[in-house]
Motif scaffolding. Structure first.
Motif, PDB file in Angstrom:
ATOM      1  N   GLU A 190     -15.673  12.324  -3.657  1.00 21.93           N
ATOM      2  CA  GLU A 190     -14.657  12.578  -4.682  1.00 21.93           C
ATOM      3  C   GLU A 190     -15.306  12.726  -6.062  1.00 21.93           C
ATOM      4  O   GLU A 190     -14.918  13.584  -6.871  1.00 21.93           O
ATOM      5  CB  GLU A 190     -13.659  11.415  -4.689  1.00 21.93           C
ATOM      6  CG  GLU A 190     -12.390  11.715  -5.433  1.00 21.93           C
ATOM      7  CD  GLU A 190     -11.416  10.559  -5.350  1.00 21.93           C
ATOM      8  OE1 GLU A 190     -10.241  10.798  -5.153  1.00 21.93           O
ATOM      9  OE2 GLU A 190     -11.852   9.380  -5.492  1.00 21.93           O
ATOM     10  N   LEU A 219      -7.615   5.120  -6.151  1.00 16.28           N
ATOM     11  CA  LEU A 219      -6.890   5.441  -4.918  1.00 16.28           C
ATOM     12  C   LEU A 219      -7.846   5.975  -3.856  1.00 16.28           C
ATOM     13  O   LEU A 219      -7.689   5.675  -2.667  1.00 16.28           O
ATOM     14  CB  LEU A 219      -5.789   6.470  -5.208  1.00 16.28           C
ATOM     15  CG  LEU A 219      -4.935   6.898  -4.016  1.00 16.28           C
ATOM     16  CD1 LEU A 219      -4.257   5.705  -3.366  1.00 16.28           C
ATOM     17  CD2 LEU A 219      -3.901   7.927  -4.435  1.00 16.28           C
ATOM     18  N   PRO A 272       5.960  17.507  -8.819  1.00 15.94           N
ATOM     19  CA  PRO A 272       4.911  16.470  -8.782  1.00 15.94           C
ATOM     20  C   PRO A 272       5.428  15.186  -8.136  1.00 15.94           C
ATOM     21  O   PRO A 272       6.519  14.735  -8.467  1.00 15.94           O
ATOM     22  CB  PRO A 272       4.598  16.223 -10.271  1.00 15.94           C
ATOM     23  CG  PRO A 272       5.202  17.359 -11.007  1.00 15.94           C
ATOM     24  CD  PRO A 272       6.327  17.877 -10.183  1.00 15.94           C
ATOM     25  N   MET A 273       4.691  14.643  -7.183  1.00 13.71           N
ATOM     26  CA  MET A 273       5.080  13.386  -6.542  1.00 13.71           C
ATOM     27  C   MET A 273       3.905  12.415  -6.542  1.00 13.71           C
ATOM     28  O   MET A 273       3.482  11.941  -5.480  1.00 13.71           O
ATOM     29  CB  MET A 273       5.537  13.648  -5.102  1.00 13.71           C
ATOM     30  CG  MET A 273       6.734  14.577  -5.000  1.00 13.71           C
ATOM     31  SD  MET A 273       7.158  14.951  -3.294  1.00 13.71           S
ATOM     32  CE  MET A 273       8.526  16.086  -3.524  1.00 13.71           C
ATOM     33  N   PRO A 274       3.391  12.105  -7.702  1.00 17.53           N
ATOM     34  CA  PRO A 274       2.252  11.180  -7.724  1.00 17.53           C
ATOM     35  C   PRO A 274       2.702   9.760  -7.390  1.00 17.53           C
ATOM     36  O   PRO A 274       3.893   9.452  -7.508  1.00 17.53           O
ATOM     37  CB  PRO A 274       1.758  11.267  -9.173  1.00 17.53           C
ATOM     38  CG  PRO A 274       2.944  11.679  -9.959  1.00 17.53           C
ATOM     39  CD  PRO A 274       3.780  12.539  -9.048  1.00 17.53           C
ATOM     40  N   LEU A 303       2.536   4.040  -3.248  1.00 16.52           N
ATOM     41  CA  LEU A 303       2.211   5.468  -3.146  1.00 16.52           C
ATOM     42  C   LEU A 303       3.441   6.381  -3.262  1.00 16.52           C
ATOM     43  O   LEU A 303       3.302   7.572  -3.494  1.00 16.52           O
ATOM     44  CB  LEU A 303       1.500   5.761  -1.820  1.00 16.52           C
ATOM     45  CG  LEU A 303       0.071   5.214  -1.690  1.00 16.52           C
ATOM     46  CD1 LEU A 303      -0.492   5.510  -0.303  1.00 16.52           C
ATOM     47  CD2 LEU A 303      -0.849   5.803  -2.743  1.00 16.52           C
ATOM     48  N   VAL A 350      -5.536   9.615   7.625  1.00 16.85           N
ATOM     49  CA  VAL A 350      -6.374   8.412   7.644  1.00 16.85           C
ATOM     50  C   VAL A 350      -6.393   7.784   9.044  1.00 16.85           C
ATOM     51  O   VAL A 350      -7.458   7.553   9.612  1.00 16.85           O
ATOM     52  CB  VAL A 350      -5.894   7.392   6.590  1.00 16.85           C
ATOM     53  CG1 VAL A 350      -6.671   6.081   6.717  1.00 16.85           C
ATOM     54  CG2 VAL A 350      -6.069   7.973   5.189  1.00 16.85           C
ATOM     55  N   VAL A 386      -7.575  14.762   4.371  1.00 16.55           N
ATOM     56  CA  VAL A 386      -6.461  14.491   3.463  1.00 16.55           C
ATOM     57  C   VAL A 386      -6.369  15.550   2.364  1.00 16.55           C
ATOM     58  O   VAL A 386      -5.282  15.995   1.985  1.00 16.55           O
ATOM     59  CB  VAL A 386      -6.636  13.077   2.855  1.00 16.55           C
ATOM     60  CG1 VAL A 386      -5.777  12.898   1.627  1.00 16.55           C
ATOM     61  CG2 VAL A 386      -6.322  12.025   3.899  1.00 16.55           C
ATOM     62  N   VAL A 387      -7.508  15.959   1.853  1.00 16.92           N
ATOM     63  CA  VAL A 387      -7.519  16.855   0.694  1.00 16.92           C
ATOM     64  C   VAL A 387      -7.494  18.329   1.114  1.00 16.92           C
ATOM     65  O   VAL A 387      -6.740  19.116   0.550  1.00 16.92           O
ATOM     66  CB  VAL A 387      -8.753  16.574  -0.183  1.00 16.92           C
ATOM     67  CG1 VAL A 387      -8.890  17.629  -1.275  1.00 16.92           C
ATOM     68  CG2 VAL A 387      -8.636  15.186  -0.788  1.00 16.92           C
ATOM     69  N   PHE A 390       0.842  -1.203   0.000  1.00 20.75           N
ATOM     70  CA  PHE A 390       0.000   0.000   0.000  1.00 20.75           C
ATOM     71  C   PHE A 390       0.879   1.255   0.000  1.00 20.75           C
ATOM     72  O   PHE A 390       0.726   2.135  -0.847  1.00 20.75           O
ATOM     73  CB  PHE A 390      -0.912  -0.014   1.232  1.00 20.75           C
ATOM     74  CG  PHE A 390      -1.907   1.108   1.289  1.00 20.75           C
ATOM     75  CD1 PHE A 390      -2.806   1.323   0.255  1.00 20.75           C
ATOM     76  CD2 PHE A 390      -1.961   1.956   2.390  1.00 20.75           C
ATOM     77  CE1 PHE A 390      -3.734   2.364   0.317  1.00 20.75           C
ATOM     78  CE2 PHE A 390      -2.884   2.989   2.459  1.00 20.75           C
ATOM     79  CZ  PHE A 390      -3.767   3.195   1.415  1.00 20.75           C
ATOM     80  N   SER A 417      -8.513   4.214  -0.290  1.00 20.31           N
ATOM     81  CA  SER A 417      -8.224   5.057   0.880  1.00 20.31           C
ATOM     82  C   SER A 417      -9.444   5.126   1.787  1.00 20.31           C
ATOM     83  O   SER A 417      -9.334   5.074   3.018  1.00 20.31           O
ATOM     84  CB  SER A 417      -7.826   6.465   0.447  1.00 20.31           C
ATOM     85  OG  SER A 417      -6.723   6.432  -0.423  1.00 20.31           O
ATOM     86  N   LEU A 465       2.108  10.081   2.971  1.00 12.62           N
ATOM     87  CA  LEU A 465       1.129   9.077   2.530  1.00 12.62           C
ATOM     88  C   LEU A 465      -0.142   9.140   3.380  1.00 12.62           C
ATOM     89  O   LEU A 465      -0.919   8.198   3.434  1.00 12.62           O
ATOM     90  CB  LEU A 465       1.753   7.680   2.586  1.00 12.62           C
ATOM     91  CG  LEU A 465       3.164   7.578   1.984  1.00 12.62           C
ATOM     92  CD1 LEU A 465       3.663   6.139   2.073  1.00 12.62           C
ATOM     93  CD2 LEU A 465       3.191   8.049   0.541  1.00 12.62           C
ATOM     94  N   ASP A 466      -0.333  10.252   4.063  1.00 10.16           N
ATOM     95  CA  ASP A 466      -1.551  10.506   4.840  1.00 10.16           C
ATOM     96  C   ASP A 466      -1.755   9.546   6.009  1.00 10.16           C
ATOM     97  O   ASP A 466      -2.871   9.102   6.290  1.00 10.16           O
ATOM     98  CB  ASP A 466      -2.779  10.510   3.922  1.00 10.16           C
ATOM     99  CG  ASP A 466      -2.685  11.614   2.883  1.00 10.16           C
ATOM    100  OD1 ASP A 466      -2.434  12.757   3.268  1.00 10.16           O
ATOM    101  OD2 ASP A 466      -2.815  11.319   1.675  1.00 10.16           O
ATOM    102  N   ASN A 517     -14.513  16.064  -7.888  1.00  7.79           N
ATOM    103  CA  ASN A 517     -13.542  15.980  -8.982  1.00  7.79           C
ATOM    104  C   ASN A 517     -14.129  15.452 -10.279  1.00  7.79           C
ATOM    105  O   ASN A 517     -13.434  15.365 -11.284  1.00  7.79           O
ATOM    106  CB  ASN A 517     -12.358  15.086  -8.587  1.00  7.79           C
ATOM    107  CG  ASN A 517     -11.564  15.665  -7.428  1.00  7.79           C
ATOM    108  OD1 ASN A 517     -11.748  16.820  -7.080  1.00  7.79           O
ATOM    109  ND2 ASN A 517     -10.717  14.868  -6.830  1.00  7.79           N
ATOM    110  N   VAL A 541      -0.375   2.807  -8.509  1.00  2.53           N
ATOM    111  CA  VAL A 541      -1.625   2.651  -7.762  1.00  2.53           C
ATOM    112  C   VAL A 541      -2.028   1.172  -7.735  1.00  2.53           C
ATOM    113  O   VAL A 541      -2.727   0.719  -6.834  1.00  2.53           O
ATOM    114  CB  VAL A 541      -2.733   3.534  -8.372  1.00  2.53           C
ATOM    115  CG1 VAL A 541      -4.049   3.332  -7.641  1.00  2.53           C
ATOM    116  CG2 VAL A 541      -2.344   5.007  -8.282  1.00  2.53           C
TER     117      VAL A 541
END
Lengths: 112, 486
Positions: free
Chosen positions: B322, B332, B265-267, B99, B390, B372-373, B95, B336, B385-386, B326, B271
């Motif tokens: 979401e 993801l 960017p750190m995507p 990420l 979470v 988280v957002v 997991f 999550s 990674l939150d 969005n 996934v």
């Protein structure tokens, strides 16, 4: 001789290949490519964070054909690769001075 | 004499009814039917001898029934222990590994794997004793160091029907995954050596006392064994998720942001890996929550059901919010949400009905999404990674909602028919829940800050900028997760 380079959607590769074989094109080169045109990619979201993805997966197809064949090849690619939506790609045509078959020294149209 | 005979007969009958199939399975202890016994008496054998035989049979049967129950409970608890370990590696490792960026996957997975080794040995030496040994209201003693006295006989106070060693190893799996959860907050920038020292100290200073207070004999917050503030925490809402989540936040802030965050960017690099990891977490969580019944009875079933319903509801509510915000429900986001639901239902799993579990899941899915957002963006901390968004947030909310929804019909922990949660009229329980959460927050903040300070001033916490740029795989372990050239 003309070199035809087409940057197309990866999903259209098979259709374009079939169309080229049908009109008698014998040699093609395929490269997996990444890039963007006027639409500048798309955005992705990961846990609410937005990432701009401006290099999209594409396929670059190259073939060198006789001057007489060039328009037919362009038509075939246009017909097979078009979806009508943004990102269908582009075709570039350049003049080629010489072609040489390494195996037996043949030159010009016969080497294609 | 006649009365004694009748008593033995009755006991036999009860034994057959209560333990029917189990008794039948014991070929060595055949059931003697009443008519056969009467004829034996009539045939003239001395009555005393006959009764002695019958008494022995009754004793044997009782022993056989107890053994069968122990075997059943023990089987479930050993499986549960294995399920909880599966949550760490491969579950959490995949997991978290998916990420991070691909140059950090091995470093990230190694942090979880190292917990499986280090915390295990530490547990045997001292932390089991500090958590579950006899001590005071805040921490256990040193009487069980080196697993002294932790044998195969049950300890009736903790679990009457399983060997104490099973209980010990089951609790160990919690002690492993809890610090592993923290690694999500400082991913991609902490030295491996510093991480090891940090975790050893954390297990000693934060985890052991918290576990003792909530689950240990005489612990301050223990609801079953006479704590001063009986806080309901079935499977570790405060012990596992609040402590790890809050410590994660403290560590992320102390350590500072990753280089380039938030401009570079750190995507997630995969996934897909995270997806597999999250699904393994979901499955493993059945051992985590239903195993916390410490037996294979109806309470385990209830906790199993609540766990599943809570996770499903939270996956839905995170996805829904979401989708609305969005325009798309992401994979993801769905996983999550499920993890947030699993976190939130953990403290209440053995106390709430399936429908309450759904409510808890629906609420926490939305709550953790915004933590988280939105909240992370507003405060600007780099909880990679939150882990806090979470586990810390979801665990805190879950602990409070446990006080709301806990039902005496599911678990009469305060006595049959006595109100348990707020909805049953026990408003006072909310105070206990808040106390439990506040102590977990306080201990985590103070303990973690002290540990971070000590490690920072001695061996240093963070990798160099060059090493961070190179990635933890190469800089910390000298290898790469993906070799594209071959």
């Amino acid at each position: 001789m003309q070199k035809i380079e087409a940057v197309i959607q990866p999903s259209k590769l098979d259709a374009v290949k079939d169309a080229l074989v049908e009109i008698g094109v014998e040699g093609i080169t395929i490269t997996e490519a990444r890039g963007h045109g006027r639409q500048k990619g798309h955005t992705e979201f990961y846990r609410g964070r937005e990432y701009a993805v401006d290099l999209l997966p594409k396929v670059k197809l190259e073939t060198v054909v006789t001057d007489e064949m060039a328009e037919k090849v362009i038509d075939a690619i246009m017909g097979a690769a078009r979806t009508g939506t943004i990102g269908d790609g582009k075709i570039f045509v350049t003049k080629v001075d010489e072609a040489i078959r390494i195996r037996n020294d043949e030159r010009g149209d016969v080497a294609l | 004499m006649r009365n004694r005979l009748v008593k033995v007969l009755l006991m036999l009958l009860v034994g057959v009814v209560a333990g029917g199939p189990l008794v039948m399975a014991q070929e060595a202890a055949p059931v003697v039917s009443a008519p056969a016994m009467v004829s034996a008496t009539a045939a003239g054998g001395t009555q005393t001898d006959r009764i002695a035989v019958l008494e022995k049979q009754v004793t044997d049967q009782a022993t056989a029934i107890a053994a069968a129950q122990t075997a059943g409970d023990n089987a479930w608890m050993l499986v549960s222990a294995a399920l909880v370990l599966m949550m760490s590696g491969p579950g959490l490792a995949l997991f978290y590994g998916g990420l991070v960026r691909k140059k950090n996957i091995l470093g990230t997975m190694m942090q979880t794997f190292a917990m499986m080794a280090v915390i295990t040995v530490l547990w045997a030496i001292v932390t089991y004793s500090l958590a579950f040994g006899d001590g005071n209201a805040f921490i256990g003693g040193l009487g069980n160091m080196f697993l002294h006295g932790v044998g195969l006989a049950p300890d009736v106070k903790y679990a009457a029907t399983i060997p104490l060693q099973t209980f010990m190893v089951y609790q160990l799996m919690f002690a492993i995954i809890t610090p592993a959860l923290i690694t999500g907050a400082f991913a991609e920038r902490m030295k491996f050596s510093a991480m090891l020292v940090f975790m050893v100290l954390w297990a000693l200073i934060v985890y052991s006392p918290m576990a003792h207070m909530v689950w240990g004999k005489g612990g301050l917050l223990n609801a079953a064994l006479g704590g001063m503030f009986p806080c309901l925490d079935f499977a570790g809402g405060t012990v596992v998720h609040v402590t790890s989540g809050v410590s994660a936040l403290v560590t992320a802030i102390y350590l500072g942001k990753r280089l380039g965050y938030p401009k570079v960017p750190m995507p997630p690099h995969s996934v897909v890996l995270s997806f597999i990891g999250a699904c393994l977490l979901w499955v493993g969580w059945f051992g985590f929550n239903a195993g916390s019944a410490l037996g294979a009875g109806t309470l385990a079933t209830s906790a199993f059901v609540a766990t599943h319903f809570g996770a499903a509801a939270a996956a839905l509510s995170w996805s829904a919010v979401e989708w609305i915000r969005n325009g798309k429900p992401s994979a993801l986001g769905a996983i999550s949400g499920a993890v947030a639901g699993l976190v939130a239902i953990t403290p209440g799993a053995g106390f709430v009905t399936p429908m309450s579990a759904i409510w808890i899941g629906l609420i926490v899915g939305v709550f953790c999404f915004f933590m988280v957002v939105k909240v992370k963006a507003i405060f600007g901390y780099d909880d990679s990674l939150d882990a806090f968004g979470v586990h810390g947030a979801g665990g805190t909310l879950g602990a409070l909602l446990t006080g709301v929804f806990a039902s005496s019909t599911i678990n009469p922990i305060f006595g049959a028919g006595k109100p348990t949660g707020l909805l049953e009229g026990n408003a006072h329980q909310m105070l206990n829940q808040v106390t439990g959460v506040a102590i977990a927050w306080g201990l985590s903040i103070v303990g973690t800050l002290v540990i971070l300070f000590v490690v920072d001033k001695t061996i240093g916490l963070r990798v160099s900028a060059a090493d961070e740029e190179m990635g933890l795989d190469l800089s910390q372990h000298g290898e790469e997760g993906y070799d594209w050239a071959h």
